[in-house]
Design a protein around this motif. Structure first.
Motif, PDB file in Angstrom:
ATOM      1  N   THR A  63       0.816  -1.218   0.000  1.00  9.88           N
ATOM      2  CA  THR A  63       0.000   0.000   0.000  1.00  9.88           C
ATOM      3  C   THR A  63       0.849   1.268   0.000  1.00  9.88           C
ATOM      4  O   THR A  63       0.310   2.353  -0.144  1.00  9.88           O
ATOM      5  N   THR A  64       2.178   1.122   0.167  1.00 10.44           N
ATOM      6  CA  THR A  64       3.061   2.287   0.199  1.00 10.44           C
ATOM      7  C   THR A  64       3.948   2.273  -1.034  1.00 10.44           C
ATOM      8  O   THR A  64       4.697   1.331  -1.236  1.00 10.44           O
ATOM      9  N   PRO A  65       3.861   3.311  -1.877  1.00  7.90           N
ATOM     10  CA  PRO A  65       4.726   3.322  -3.066  1.00  7.90           C
ATOM     11  C   PRO A  65       6.191   3.480  -2.668  1.00  7.90           C
ATOM     12  O   PRO A  65       6.505   4.178  -1.711  1.00  7.90           O
ATOM     13  N   PRO A  66       7.094   2.824  -3.381  1.00  8.93           N
ATOM     14  CA  PRO A  66       8.512   2.960  -3.039  1.00  8.93           C
ATOM     15  C   PRO A  66       9.013   4.366  -3.343  1.00  8.93           C
ATOM     16  O   PRO A  66       8.514   5.043  -4.225  1.00  8.93           O
ATOM     17  N   SER A  67      10.010   4.783  -2.595  1.00 11.94           N
ATOM     18  CA  SER A  67      10.615   6.090  -2.832  1.00 11.94           C
ATOM     19  C   SER A  67      11.460   6.034  -4.092  1.00 11.94           C
ATOM     20  O   SER A  67      12.253   5.134  -4.275  1.00 11.94           O
ATOM     21  N   LEU A  68      11.284   6.992  -4.971  1.00 10.19           N
ATOM     22  CA  LEU A  68      12.066   7.041  -6.197  1.00 10.19           C
ATOM     23  C   LEU A  68      13.331   7.859  -6.020  1.00 10.19           C
ATOM     24  O   LEU A  68      14.136   7.952  -6.927  1.00 10.19           O
ATOM     25  N   ASN A  69      13.520   8.451  -4.854  1.00 10.38           N
ATOM     26  CA  ASN A  69      14.653   9.335  -4.641  1.00 10.38           C
ATOM     27  C   ASN A  69      15.792   8.700  -3.857  1.00 10.38           C
ATOM     28  O   ASN A  69      16.765   9.365  -3.573  1.00 10.38           O
ATOM     29  N   ARG A  70      15.682   7.455  -3.505  1.00  5.64           N
ATOM     30  CA  ARG A  70      16.745   6.803  -2.739  1.00  5.64           C
ATOM     31  C   ARG A  70      17.797   6.232  -3.674  1.00  5.64           C
ATOM     32  O   ARG A  70      17.492   5.624  -4.675  1.00  5.64           O
ATOM     33  N   SER A  71      19.065   6.411  -3.327  1.00  3.86           N
ATOM     34  CA  SER A  71      20.151   5.798  -4.084  1.00  3.86           C
ATOM     35  C   SER A  71      20.224   4.309  -3.818  1.00  3.86           C
ATOM     36  O   SER A  71      20.552   3.530  -4.697  1.00  3.86           O
ATOM     37  N   VAL A  72      19.955   3.902  -2.588  1.00  2.00           N
ATOM     38  CA  VAL A  72      20.028   2.494  -2.219  1.00  2.00           C
ATOM     39  C   VAL A  72      18.614   1.957  -2.078  1.00  2.00           C
ATOM     40  O   VAL A  72      17.835   2.433  -1.263  1.00  2.00           O
ATOM     41  N   THR A  73      18.324   0.979  -2.893  1.00  2.00           N
ATOM     42  CA  THR A  73      17.022   0.312  -2.844  1.00  2.00           C
ATOM     43  C   THR A  73      17.250  -1.131  -2.419  1.00  2.00           C
ATOM     44  O   THR A  73      18.393  -1.619  -2.453  1.00  2.00           O
ATOM     45  N   PRO A  74      16.214  -1.846  -2.048  1.00  2.00           N
ATOM     46  CA  PRO A  74      16.403  -3.265  -1.740  1.00  2.00           C
ATOM     47  C   PRO A  74      17.035  -4.030  -2.917  1.00  2.00           C
ATOM     48  O   PRO A  74      17.914  -4.866  -2.711  1.00  2.00           O
ATOM     49  N   LEU A  75      16.625  -3.702  -4.140  1.00  2.00           N
ATOM     50  CA  LEU A  75      17.202  -4.375  -5.302  1.00  2.00           C
ATOM     51  C   LEU A  75      18.678  -4.038  -5.472  1.00  2.00           C
ATOM     52  O   LEU A  75      19.507  -4.929  -5.682  1.00  2.00           O
ATOM     53  N   SER A  76      19.038  -2.759  -5.359  1.00  2.00           N
ATOM     54  CA  SER A  76      20.450  -2.400  -5.536  1.00  2.00           C
ATOM     55  C   SER A  76      21.315  -3.005  -4.428  1.00  2.00           C
ATOM     56  O   SER A  76      22.446  -3.407  -4.678  1.00  2.00           O
ATOM     57  N   SER A  77      20.789  -3.097  -3.227  1.00  2.00           N
ATOM     58  CA  SER A  77      21.535  -3.692  -2.127  1.00  2.00           C
ATOM     59  C   SER A  77      21.769  -5.180  -2.376  1.00  2.00           C
ATOM     60  O   SER A  77      22.881  -5.685  -2.187  1.00  2.00           O
ATOM     61  N   ARG A  78      20.735  -5.890  -2.824  1.00  2.00           N
ATOM     62  CA  ARG A  78      20.894  -7.314  -3.122  1.00  2.00           C
ATOM     63  C   ARG A  78      21.829  -7.535  -4.304  1.00  2.00           C
ATOM     64  O   ARG A  78      22.626  -8.477  -4.318  1.00  2.00           O
ATOM     65  N   THR A  79      21.770  -6.653  -5.306  1.00  3.73           N
ATOM     66  CA  THR A  79      22.682  -6.751  -6.445  1.00  3.73           C
ATOM     67  C   THR A  79      24.118  -6.563  -5.985  1.00  3.73           C
ATOM     68  O   THR A  79      25.020  -7.301  -6.393  1.00  3.73           O
TER      69      THR A  79
END
Length: 157
Positions: A63-79
């Protein structure tokens, strides 16, 4: 106590010098980094906390849209964690086969890639700023590159 130390030493690379043990140490550290990169954003956010970054917010819910302004996302961290794990495996293989030119060169290239990545994120993309979180990877990659270059002939014939 002596038998414990002896048991640990039997698992370490049996080559001369400290470099093979250093490669094992850095590989094990990278494996720990992989675990943290998959489990939390806090440590990765410390490295990539450049001027365009914002504080880490909780993982978005449906229900909460992800922040588009973060440099570190869950995907980038896992990558980043996956990249760290691949580098750890290459460095482990090199530590135990340090006299093999192919493994030595591959391990060396992992440090070239790490150096290029961190320096470009700092100098070109601006997602990192100099400080303790960035200093560790830069010092390790730079120092190991120089070290491996200097002792190349001692391990590889």
């Amino acid at each position: 106590m002596a038998s414990l130390i002896s048991a640990i030493q039997s698992y370490l690379p049996q080559h001369e010098g400290i470099l093979p043990i250093w490669l094992v140490f850095v590989a094990v550290t990278a494996m720990g980094n992989t675990i943290q990169a998959y489990s939390t954003l806090s440590f990765t956010s410390r490295v990539y906390g450049g001027p365009t970054s914002f504080p880490t917010v909780p993982r978005p819910t449906p229900t909460t849209p992800p922040s588009l302004n973060r440099s570190v996302t869950p995907l980038s961290s896992r990558t980043f964690g996956t990249w760290s794990l691949i580098q750890a495996f290459v460095r482990l293989y090199a530590a135990y086969n340090i006299d093999n030119p192919a493994f030595y060169q591959l391990a060396y290239l992992t440090y070239v890639v790490a150096f290029a990545h961190f320096m470009s994120e700092w100098w070109w993309f601006g997602t990192c700023r100099w400080g303790k979180p960035l200093a560790g990877p830069v010092v390790v990659s730079t120092g190991t590159l120089v070290w491996m270059w200097v002792v190349w002939g001692s391990y590889v014939n």
